[in-house]
Design a protein around this motif. Structure first.
Motif, PDB file in Angstrom:
ATOM      1  N   VAL A 179       3.069  -5.044  -9.542  1.00  0.00           N
ATOM      2  CA  VAL A 179       2.884  -5.423  -8.130  1.00  0.00           C
ATOM      3  C   VAL A 179       2.383  -6.862  -8.037  1.00  0.00           C
ATOM      4  N   GLU A 180       1.428  -7.217  -8.866  1.00  0.00           N
ATOM      5  CA  GLU A 180       0.916  -8.593  -8.882  1.00  0.00           C
ATOM      6  C   GLU A 180       2.032  -9.582  -9.188  1.00  0.00           C
ATOM      7  N   TYR A 227      -6.864   0.169  -5.482  1.00  0.00           N
ATOM      8  CA  TYR A 227      -5.780  -0.802  -5.639  1.00  0.00           C
ATOM      9  C   TYR A 227      -5.958  -2.000  -4.714  1.00  0.00           C
ATOM     10  N   MET A 236      -1.659  -0.772   0.875  1.00  0.00           N
ATOM     11  CA  MET A 236      -1.620   0.166  -0.247  1.00  0.00           C
ATOM     12  C   MET A 236      -1.965   1.548   0.279  1.00  0.00           C
ATOM     13  N   LEU A 242       3.092  -0.187  -0.216  1.00  0.00           N
ATOM     14  CA  LEU A 242       3.280   0.442  -1.521  1.00  0.00           C
ATOM     15  C   LEU A 242       2.592   1.801  -1.535  1.00  0.00           C
TER      16      LEU A 242
END
Length: 286
Positions: free
Chosen positions: A226-227, A261, A249, A185
């Motif tokens: 994202v979670e 993050y 990340m 990401l």
């Protein structure tokens, strides 16, 4: 208390697949150990904390060896060990098909001049005493590899939380994308603490940087999404037999946003999963 799993069963029923999965979930696995050596091996490692979970794949090919296997099991169960015997079975017609497809040689084929059907029948007769003494019997005739892993998970772990190893990492795009990442990401879309003089020399491990990164609504919204995405994906990965997930990340240099993050994801997943780690590949690079 040491946990010992004795894995045995019919040739071609999936013992190698099962052993690979058990290695993934932390078992020290030994393949094809003669039953006569089990007691000696346990005595060698019983004082070592490095071997708390042991899986022994016993390929038993004669009645005499089965007697040694039975004696070893009885001895282990009388000691301070948690012992499970898992027996993998398979229907003869399925085993015959697998042998024809793989062209592998059955352990007893020479005894019956290459007649695999007779070898399979004889093997099951020889294995009958261990089958009757087993704690768990898994018929793998109609199971895929992921389904076998799921059944072993139920027996050995009770649920999936110990199966998946989640590794979260931060990195800087200018130093290259990690080649071992399953999920990458890019958080370079977020405001960069680097452009604030008072934050430039700090990292995403410092509270001031974390507070800055998550002071923006889009940063919190992105983290939540994202979670949620990974919460959905991880059980699907497990169902397909995956036991490790590397989440990378990335920001520009790998010092600020990606670090904050990665730490946030590590904290989040540690609430639900047993094996979560984090590392910051480029945090020392400037």
């Amino acid at each position: 208390m040491k946990e010992i799993v004795l894995l045995t069963g019919v040739s071609g029923a999936g013992k190698s697949t099962a052993m690979g999965f058990m290695e993934d979930i932390g078992y020290y696995c030994i393949d094809n150990m003669p039953a006569e050596l089990i007691d000696d091996f346990i005595r060698l490692i019983e004082k070592s904390d490095a071997y708390s979970k042991i899986a022994i794949v016993a390929d038993v090919r004669s009645k005499g060896v089965f007697e040694a296997f039975r004696d070893s099991v009885s001895s282990l169960k009388q000691g301070d060990y948690s012992v499970k015997i898992i027996y993998l079975d398979i229907k003869n017609h399925v085993a015959l098909k697998r042998y024809k497809l793989t062209r592998r040689k059955h352990p007893f084929s020479d005894k019956f001049s290459g007649a695999i059907e007779d070898a399979l029948k004889y093997e099951k007769e020889v294995l009958m005493p261990i089958l009757q003494a087993s704690d768990y019997v898994i018929d793998t005739s109609d199971l895929t590899a992921p389904e076998l892993r799921k059944r072993l998970t139920q027996i050995l772990l009770g649920d999936d939380k110990e199966v998946m190893n989640i590794h979260v990492m931060s990195f800087g795009f200018k130093h290259g994308i990690p080649t071992d990442a399953d999920f990458v990401l890019d958080v370079r879309c977020l405001p960069n603490p680097y452009w604030l003089e008072e934050l430039r020399s700090k990292t995403g491990l410092d509270k001031e940087v974390v507070d800055y990164v998550f002071s923006f609504s889009e940063s919190n919204e992105l983290l939540t999404r994202v979670e949620s995405l990974l919460d959905y994906l991880i059980p699907l990965y497990i169902r397909e037999g995956k036991s490790q997930l590397v989440i990378a990340m990335g920001c520009t240099g790998g010092n600020h946003r990606s670090v904050a993050y990665a730490e946030a994801l590590k904290t989040y997943f540690s609430q639900s999963w047993d094996n979560v780690t984090v590392n910051h590949r480029d945090i020392e690079r400037r």
